[in-house]
Motif scaffolding. Structure first.
Motif, short mmCIF file in Angstrom:
data_model
loop_
_atom_site.label_atom_id
_atom_site.label_comp_id
_atom_site.label_asym_id
_atom_site.label_seq_id
_atom_site.Cartn_x
_atom_site.Cartn_y
_atom_site.Cartn_z
N ALA A 1 39.21 46.93 1.41
CA ALA A 1 39.69 47.38 2.29
C ALA A 1 39.97 47.20 3.89
CB ALA A 1 39.02 48.78 1.90
N LEU A 2 39.00 46.63 4.12
CA LEU A 2 39.29 46.61 5.65
C LEU A 2 40.35 45.14 5.66
CD1 LEU A 2 36.51 46.18 8.71
CD2 LEU A 2 38.61 45.06 8.34
N LEU A 3 39.95 44.56 5.26
CA LEU A 3 41.30 43.26 4.94
C LEU A 3 42.83 43.71 4.33
CD1 LEU A 3 41.69 40.31 4.34
CD2 LEU A 3 40.82 40.65 2.36
N ASP A 4 42.82 44.84 3.58
CA ASP A 4 44.02 45.46 3.84
C ASP A 4 44.91 45.89 4.94
OD1 ASP A 4 43.83 43.86 0.84
OD2 ASP A 4 43.16 45.51 -0.14
N THR A 5 44.10 47.04 4.51
CA THR A 5 43.94 47.14 6.34
C THR A 5 44.91 46.93 6.82
OG1 THR A 5 43.06 49.43 5.56
CG2 THR A 5 43.74 49.56 7.65
N TRP A 6 43.94 45.76 7.46
CA TRP A 6 44.05 44.90 9.08
C TRP A 6 45.47 44.54 8.43
CZ3 TRP A 6 43.02 39.33 8.38
CH2 TRP A 6 43.59 38.61 9.64
N LEU A 7 45.65 43.92 7.47
CA LEU A 7 46.92 42.65 7.02
C LEU A 7 48.52 43.68 7.12
CD1 LEU A 7 45.26 40.09 4.72
CD2 LEU A 7 46.18 39.67 6.44
N ASP A 8 48.13 44.69 6.20
CA ASP A 8 49.43 45.76 6.23
C ASP A 8 49.34 46.03 7.62
OD1 ASP A 8 48.95 45.44 3.33
OD2 ASP A 8 48.45 47.55 3.64
N THR A 9 48.75 46.25 9.23
CA THR A 9 49.29 46.30 9.96
C THR A 9 49.73 45.61 10.96
OG1 THR A 9 46.93 46.90 10.84
CG2 THR A 9 47.99 49.09 9.39
N ALA A 10 48.57 44.39 10.98
CA ALA A 10 48.71 43.13 12.08
C ALA A 10 50.20 42.18 12.07
CB ALA A 10 47.66 41.93 11.38
N PRO A 11 50.43 42.33 13.88
CA PRO A 11 51.52 41.25 14.17
C PRO A 11 51.63 40.16 13.28
CG PRO A 11 50.08 41.82 15.83
CD PRO A 11 50.10 42.65 14.70
N LEU A 12 51.68 40.10 12.52
CA LEU A 12 51.75 38.59 11.78
C LEU A 12 52.76 37.77 10.93
CD1 LEU A 12 47.63 38.24 9.81
CD2 LEU A 12 48.80 37.33 12.51
N ARG A 13 53.37 36.36 11.30
CA ARG A 13 54.17 36.35 10.15
C ARG A 13 53.48 36.79 8.64
NH1 ARG A 13 53.70 30.77 13.24
NH2 ARG A 13 52.58 30.38 10.95
N SER A 14 54.66 36.43 7.77
CA SER A 14 54.28 36.58 6.04
C SER A 14 54.11 35.44 5.69
CB SER A 14 55.28 37.26 5.83
OG SER A 14 56.47 35.19 5.48
N SER A 15 53.87 33.78 5.82
CA SER A 15 52.95 33.06 5.50
C SER A 15 51.18 32.81 5.75
CB SER A 15 53.63 31.64 6.14
OG SER A 15 53.74 31.84 7.41
N SER A 16 51.23 33.96 7.54
CA SER A 16 49.63 33.47 8.14
C SER A 16 49.25 34.95 6.55
CB SER A 16 50.44 33.96 9.48
OG SER A 16 50.59 32.81 10.29
N ARG A 17 50.05 35.82 6.61
CA ARG A 17 49.53 37.41 6.25
C ARG A 17 49.47 36.41 4.63
NH1 ARG A 17 52.80 40.44 7.36
NH2 ARG A 17 52.23 41.62 8.87
N ILE A 18 49.84 35.81 3.70
CA ILE A 18 49.00 34.85 2.78
C ILE A 18 48.24 34.16 2.69
CG2 ILE A 18 49.81 33.45 0.46
CD1 ILE A 18 53.14 35.16 1.49
N GLU A 19 48.38 33.68 3.93
CA GLU A 19 47.25 32.79 4.08
C GLU A 19 45.80 33.03 4.03
OE1 GLU A 19 45.75 28.89 4.47
OE2 GLU A 19 47.22 29.14 3.59
#
Length: 172
Positions: free
Chosen positions: A5-23
């Motif tokens: 859940a923490l991973l999902d929350t972080w990735l939903d709110t992190a200012p990351l490129r979509s490729s980084s988010r997927i990786e």
């Protein structure tokens, strides 16, 4: 908080490129799954660098040419003989490093693990960086000038960066 859940929350709110988010999603999920499958299960919030090294080693054994995955010597061998694998390994470690930073920021852990010992040491990109030509710098500077301070958030900073990079490119 549950690590997934923490991973999902972080990735939903992190200012990351979509490729980084997927990786990051893929690699951290692999890590968390590995933790769940160990006997006894490894708590990802209370694990050691040895656990992360063991997990990462499962992806490296095919490239070690029969050597054991025992630490810096194995990573040096991979960096020298399989640089693409070494870069992939380093991206995996970066994903975990960023995840644990998010865990610390959200109060799940107190300190982030220092994973620098698990890096291969190979350069991220095997090709030299591509620089803008002086003409490209002039076009970019003109575009930023057209945007103006009302349409560009960091108008002056951006103009300065382009100006300085055009001077640096002109000297090459």
């Amino acid at each position: 908080m549950d690590p997934h859940a923490l991973l999902d929350t972080w990735l939903d709110t992190a200012p990351l490129r979509s490729s980084s988010r997927i990786e990051y999603q893929r690699e951290v999920t692999r890590w968390l799954t590995w933790c769940d499958q160990q006997h006894p299960p490894v708590n990802p919030y209370d694990c050691g660098i040895d656990h992360i090294a063991a997990w990462a080693g499962t992806y490296l054994t095919d490239h070690l040419d029969g050597r054991p995955c025992t630490g810096p010597d194995a990573l040096a061998h991979i960096a020298q003989h399989h640089p693409a694998t070494a870069r992939t390994h380093d991206r995996r470690i970066t994903a975990l490093t960023q995840y644990y930073e998010a865990c610390k920021d959200r109060g799940a852990i107190r300190l982030t693990p220092d994973l620098t010992m698990l890096r291969s040491g190979v350069d991220r990109d095997a090709t030299p960086p591509r620089r803008l030509t002086p003409m490209e710098c002039n076009v970019l500077l003109t575009c930023i000038g057209i945007w103006g301070p009302d349409r560009a958030r960091h108008y002056r900073r951006d103009r300065l960066i382009v100006y300085l990079s055009s001077k640096a490119s002109a000297r090459r």
